[in-house]
Design an enzyme around this catalytic site. Structure first.
Site, PDB file in Angstrom:
ATOM      1  CD  GLU A  85      49.327  36.849  33.121  1.00 41.05           C
ATOM      2  OE1 GLU A  85      48.416  37.239  32.373  1.00 41.05           O
ATOM      3  OE2 GLU A  85      49.735  37.514  34.115  1.00 41.05           O
TER       4      GLU A  85
ATOM      5  CB  ALA B 278      25.586  41.252  61.131  1.00 41.35           C
TER       6      ALA B 278
END
Length: 337
Positions: free
Chosen positions: A58, A160
């Protein structure tokens, strides 16, 4: 959300999310928050959490907006992926900066689960700022939220495999199961993590670098910590050249990582380490890269059974699924998240 503002809020939230994603892997133990300041004319500025000791998202966005056009900030709106903090740490409360800047409306996605920093929405409302919580996916915040929830590092297990669940062929070969698009995506994912964890078996057999590389082979800006788990000595090679940390057990590794500020950890280990972390019940997320091929036999994800019956199975929920080249990417999260 108010109908006239819906499109503007959506555009600003996308910009804030993208800003937060760009700083993943650089902010821990703080969350990778993104923020955008906007008005009816469009986005004024964006910001994201700086490395520890720096500004929160912010303040970065407000400072940037002030530099660009200070007159547009008064009465403008702000979107942020996490509820603005309401405490003084290394920096002052973001809520005070928002009020001082004259922001009229704050949209935020996730409540701050940290009791020390929570209460920002109530503070803003008490000081005349309109506050709306919105529903928007902020992937980059999820591991940090997990870490706060469980008081430890958030663990993502990545592997994988073939369509029938093998991570290596019967002769031990595993390069390349997935295609180039998937392998490059995996490198981009590495760059967003605080650490990569493998076992000594993988370190010895594969001589990995555990780096995050771009398409041309150059190193990406953020490089995660390289962690090896096990008691065997790592031979001379890429890891000894680049530097790594070694711990005897995954528990020891995760504790040391958490205490040193890491929050988002990727486990890429072989079947022995992978089985260990699943048995510890610390795997919050799974990223499975599935190739369209069949082996019939070979090395599996785990080196032994986790359960005896289907009722004992460790279950996860589908978080996302998409294709990369010829491969499928399946992302799962714990059912209690």
């Amino acid at each position: 959300m108010e109908p006239p503002m819906a499109e503007a809020v959506q555009s600003a939230m996308i910009a804030a999310h993208n800003a937060g994603q760009k700083v993943r892997g650089t902010t821990s133990p703080n969350p990778p928050v993104g923020c955008a300041v906007f008005d009816d004319s469009g986005i004024i500025a964006t910001g994201a959490t700086e490395p520890p000791g720096g500004r929160h998202a912010e303040r970065v966005a407000l400072d940037q907006a002030t530099t660009i056009n200070p007159e547009r900030i008064k009465g403008a709106s702000l979107v942020v992926s996490l509820e603005p903090c309401n405490h003084t740490g290394r920096t002052g409360p973001c809520t005070e900066a928002i009020v001082a800047a004259g922001i009229a409306h704050v949209y935020y996605v996730k409540d701050d689960p940290n009791p020390q920093a929570a209460g920002g929405a109530d503070y803003l409302r008490a000081h005349g700022v309109q506050v709306t919580q919105v529903d928007f996916p902020v992937d980059g915040l999820e591991p940090w939220l997990d870490s706060v929830r469980y008081g430890r590092v958030s663990v993502t297990a990545k592997f994988a495999a073939t369509l029938d669940g093998f991570t290596a062929a019967p002769d031990g070969t595993s390069q390349w199961i997935t295609g180039p698009e998937t392998r490059q995506y995996a490198h981009f994912d590495r760059a967003m993590r605080d650490a990569i964890v493998i076992g000594t078996g993988t370190a010895i057999a594969d001589n990995p670098s555990l780096t995050a590389r771009d398409r041309d082979g150059s190193l990406l800006a953020n490089q995660p910590r390289r962690i090896v788990v096990g008691t065997r000595e790592v031979p001379e090679g890429n890891l000894t050249r680049l530097g790594f940390e070694q711990y005897s057990t995954p528990e020891e590794a995760f504790q040391a990582l958490y205490e040193s500020g890491a929050r988002d950890v990727l486990v890429e280990g072989g079947p022995t380490l992978m089985r260990s972390v699943f048995e510890l019940d610390v795997v919050d997320r799974i990223t499975a890269y599935v190739a369209p091929m069949l082996f019939g036999s070979g090395r599996g994800l785990l080196d032994g059974p986790l359960v005896n019956t289907i009722g004992e199975a460790k279950r996860y929920e589908l978080y996302d699924a998409f294709s990369l080249g010829e491969d499928a990417v399946i992302e799962l999260c714990r059912k209690d998240n």
